[in-house]
Design an enzyme around this catalytic site. Structure first.
Site, PDB file in Angstrom:
ATOM      1  N   ASP A   1      -1.567   2.659 -10.322  1.00 40.31           N
ATOM      2  CA  ASP A   1      -2.838   3.045  -9.728  1.00 40.31           C
ATOM      3  C   ASP A   1      -3.974   2.880 -10.740  1.00 40.31           C
ATOM      4  O   ASP A   1      -3.782   3.091 -11.936  1.00 40.31           O
ATOM      5  CB  ASP A   1      -2.761   4.505  -9.257  1.00 40.31           C
TER       6      ASP A   1
ATOM      7  N   ASN B   1      -2.113   0.462   2.474  1.00 36.29           N
ATOM      8  CA  ASN B   1      -3.088  -0.451   1.863  1.00 36.29           C
ATOM      9  C   ASN B   1      -3.607  -1.519   2.826  1.00 36.29           C
ATOM     10  O   ASN B   1      -4.642  -2.139   2.574  1.00 36.29           O
ATOM     11  CB  ASN B   1      -2.504  -1.151   0.615  1.00 36.29           C
TER      12      ASN B   1
END
Ligand code: IPE
Ligand code: MG
Length: 238
Positions: free
Chosen positions: A2, A50
């Site tokens: 991330d 996503n």
């Protein structure tokens, strides 16, 4: 992995630049993991959630992924790294799926490390898919409800094919699991790094592994008569 987007934003660059830098970090970390004798490395590269990002970002991620698969073929083969993918792969572009299949076939024989890319992946989605398949088998009379136990779920979950999770590393300063390997991570040691993924380097992986060595994993039992964990840690670095 991330922090790609924030890495780019901090530089005043578009988010895909962060993903480009993130792909370079993947190369370094895979190489280091292999060098350290890690048997299985699973990377959360793209989540089921996503897909909701803007098209230009999803497209950039898909083309970086394709590029990665093309560029890394030689490295994977030379270093005996088997590549596999988990997730709802049918949602990926056809060229990506074909490349993944081809690489999985080519890299499987004689592998010494398995690199699993979690793509269009969600831990809850993975469980739902397994539950549904089991329910269908029960309905068809091919599976008895009492045959369903932890071992069977283990055997059905693609993410657990490489074993349970020992160490789960999350970068980017967030302290959450975000739907990663939920079942397999039941007893995982969690390690959070404040570094943004593109800044995560070999030394950071080593620091996470060193931290792992100091952990006393009891799996719900009481501590055994091993030396205090500080002693284990000291010996681990000798
Ligand atoms: C990378 O980081 C994770 C991927 C989806 C590839 P992010 O893109 O989530 O970066 P941040 O959290 O916005 O910084
Ligand atoms: Mg993020």
């Amino acid at each position: 992995m991330d922090g790609n987007g924030r890495w780019a934003q901090l530089r005043g660059e578009p988010r895909p630049e962060g993903h480009r830098a993130g792909a370079a970090a993947v190369r370094k970390i895979v190489r280091e993991a292999r060098r350290r004798g890690i048997q299985a490395l699973t990377l959360f590269a793209f989540s089921e959630q996503n897909w909701q990002r803007p098209d230009f970002e999803v497209n950039a991620l898909m083309s970086l992924l394709l590029q990665f698969l093309v560029d890394e073929r030689k490295e994977l083969l030379e270093n005996q790294i088997a590549l596999r993918a988990i997730g709802r792969l049918e949602r990926l572009p056809r060229e990506v799926r074909e490349k993944l299949d081809e690489l999985a076939r080519e890299t499987a024989p004689g592998a010494r490390m398995t690199l699993t890319l979690a793509l269009s992946y969600g831990g809850r989605e993975e469980l739902v898919d397994v539950f549904r398949a089991m329910a269908e088998e029960v309905a068809a009379g091919r599976l008895a409800p009492e045959e369903i136990d932890e071992a069977l779920v283990d055997a059905r979950l693609p993410s657990v094919a490489v074993g349970q999770v020992d160490l789960l590393i999350r970068t980017g300063a967030e302290q959450r699991i975000s739907n990663f390997l939920l079942w397999g991570a039941a007893y995982a040691e969690l390690y959070f790094s404040s570094k943004l993924w593109p800044d995560f380097e070999e030394g950071d992986l080593v620091a996470a592994l060193d931290h792992y060595k100091t952990r006393d994993r009891r799996f719900g039992r009481v501590a055994d008569s091993r030396p205090m964990k500080t002693e284990v840690a000291k010996r681990g670095t000798e």
